[in-house]
Design an enzyme around this catalytic site. Sequence first.
Site, PDB file in Angstrom:
ATOM      1  N   GLY A 190       9.053   0.375  -6.598  1.00 21.29           N
ATOM      2  CA  GLY A 190       8.893  -0.400  -5.363  1.00 21.29           C
ATOM      3  C   GLY A 190       7.958   0.275  -4.371  1.00 21.29           C
TER       4      GLY A 190
ATOM      5  N   ASP B 104      -7.960  -9.552  -6.415  1.00 16.31           N
ATOM      6  CA  ASP B 104      -7.998  -9.812  -7.871  1.00 16.31           C
ATOM      7  C   ASP B 104      -7.730 -11.277  -8.209  1.00 16.31           C
ATOM      8  OD1 ASP B 104      -5.250  -9.499  -7.331  1.00 16.31           O
ATOM      9  OD2 ASP B 104      -4.863  -8.181  -9.050  1.00 16.31           O
TER      10      ASP B 104
ATOM     11  N   HIS C 266      -5.779  -7.578  -2.599  1.00 14.21           N
ATOM     12  CA  HIS C 266      -5.589  -9.035  -2.597  1.00 14.21           C
ATOM     13  C   HIS C 266      -6.904  -9.756  -2.927  1.00 14.21           C
ATOM     14  CE1 HIS C 266      -1.375  -9.152  -1.430  1.00 14.21           C
ATOM     15  NE2 HIS C 266      -1.635  -8.092  -0.690  1.00 14.21           N
TER      16      HIS C 266
ATOM     17  N   ASP D 277      -3.309  -4.466 -11.934  1.00 12.35           N
ATOM     18  CA  ASP D 277      -2.371  -3.397 -12.267  1.00 12.35           C
ATOM     19  C   ASP D 277      -2.306  -3.138 -13.772  1.00 12.35           C
ATOM     20  OD1 ASP D 277      -1.978  -3.765  -9.595  1.00 12.35           O
ATOM     21  OD2 ASP D 277       0.005  -4.660  -9.786  1.00 12.35           O
TER      22      ASP D 277
ATOM     23  N   SER E  52       2.573   0.109  -8.803  1.00 11.37           N
ATOM     24  CA  SER E  52       2.641  -0.529 -10.115  1.00 11.37           C
ATOM     25  C   SER E  52       3.621   0.093 -11.095  1.00 11.37           C
ATOM     26  CB  SER E  52       1.261  -0.569 -10.771  1.00 11.37           C
ATOM     27  OG  SER E  52       0.420  -1.374 -10.043  1.00 11.37           O
ATOM     28  N   SER E  53       4.824   0.354 -10.620  1.00 11.65           N
ATOM     29  CA  SER E  53       5.839   0.809 -11.566  1.00 11.65           C
ATOM     30  C   SER E  53       6.089  -0.285 -12.613  1.00 11.65           C
ATOM     31  CB  SER E  53       7.139   1.170 -10.840  1.00 11.65           C
ATOM     32  OG  SER E  53       7.551   0.105 -10.027  1.00 11.65           O
TER      33      SER E  53
ATOM     34  N   ARG F 281      -0.662   3.023 -10.836  1.00 11.58           N
ATOM     35  CA  ARG F 281      -2.035   3.053 -10.304  1.00 11.58           C
ATOM     36  C   ARG F 281      -2.018   3.136  -8.789  1.00 11.58           C
ATOM     37  NH1 ARG F 281      -1.111  -0.048  -6.939  1.00 11.58           N
ATOM     38  NH2 ARG F 281      -0.915  -2.306  -7.046  1.00 11.58           N
TER      39      ARG F 281
END
Length: 397
Positions: A138, A49, A47, A190, A142-143, A40
Amino acid sequence: MEVTGATQIPAISELAAKAQKAFVDKFGCEPQCAAYAPGRVNLIGEHTDYNEGFVFPMALPQVTVLVGRKSEGNLCRVLTLADSVDAPNYVEFPVPSAETPLKPGTPKWANYVKGVVANYKGTVVPFDAVVISSVPLGGGVSSSASLEVATYTFLDVLTNSGSDISKKDKALACQKAEHEFAGMPCGIMDQFISVMGQEGHALLIDCRSMEGQLVPMNDPNVVVLVTNSNVKHELTGSEYPTRKKQCEVAAQLMNKKSLREATMKDLEEMKSKLDDVTYKRARHVIGEIIRTEEAAKCLELGDYTRFGKLMVESHNALRDDYEVSCPELDELVSAAMEVDGVYGSRMTGGGFGGCTVTLLKKEAVEKAIQHIQKRYSQTATFYVCPPASGAGPLALV
Ligand code: GLA
């Protein structure tokens, strides 16, 4: 859309075909099922959520795919083809039971798979699987959530009946996997968007009620450019929980359940009781929640100019008040803002490296890529990203 200077994003079918071939090589038979889940990019609402605020992400065309089949015996065997994961790229672990629960360990990449297996709401059966991903690792896109949600969706298709829970509960199970198996006390953004994203839409998520509202984002003249700084400062591990704690302290001092309940007026009234750092953290969060709600309205109205301004305000607050940016991200944002046709740009995700997101006119995108690269002190990677769809099953050919 082919754009000079931008990295071509592989089709999901191409990834699945590669994984399928690797599966045959490794396990000596054809896989029977497959599933995918996207990474995403967060357009705005950073910061917020874990403060029960609003976030406004969209699903990316970059995805993680799992192909596999049920196996005999009691083992789950998983091979990853994903780039730059820690070795080894193959793991085996037993189907968990009450006597032998799964525990996190090494390699780290496998913890996301194990965490989801441990938190799966249906009955886990032994399986063999191959993982492949086009989500930059990284990169703050959102891997990890895409691996979690792809794993959950894979288990659903593997067992046919599925775990039979709501999308929200699926996202929550994947978030729990990340908390317990990766030790990252992340919010819900995410996993939520990876489950619920829809093509041509961004998703305004209210992290207090956990309701999502799809907002169309399919203007052919407007483009989302994701720029990977290709740097990752090793601060994220400790800084994220520290920020979260500071927000909790600020909310408590103001006598609020979360910073979502606090207004700028509340904050100003309490200013003398808060130390400077706590005050700045809260100022970012309260301001960002307001910006995010407004940005979603701007997108609905096609007011990209205002949307862009809010993105830049967001970046500046993340840099100055929340202190989660870094020189490389600041450089990328400043460079983008120098280009005609750019509405706005900001860091996206947790921070300290990773990606920026830029909203701009389609006609300006090649010029923007060229200019940003010229001004950037390192080498960036560029992706033109139309809003894509959330997780789902895949047909194998
Ligand atoms: C990480 C977390 C999210 C969110 C962002 C910051 O990506 O996983 O839950 O808190 O940082 O907005």
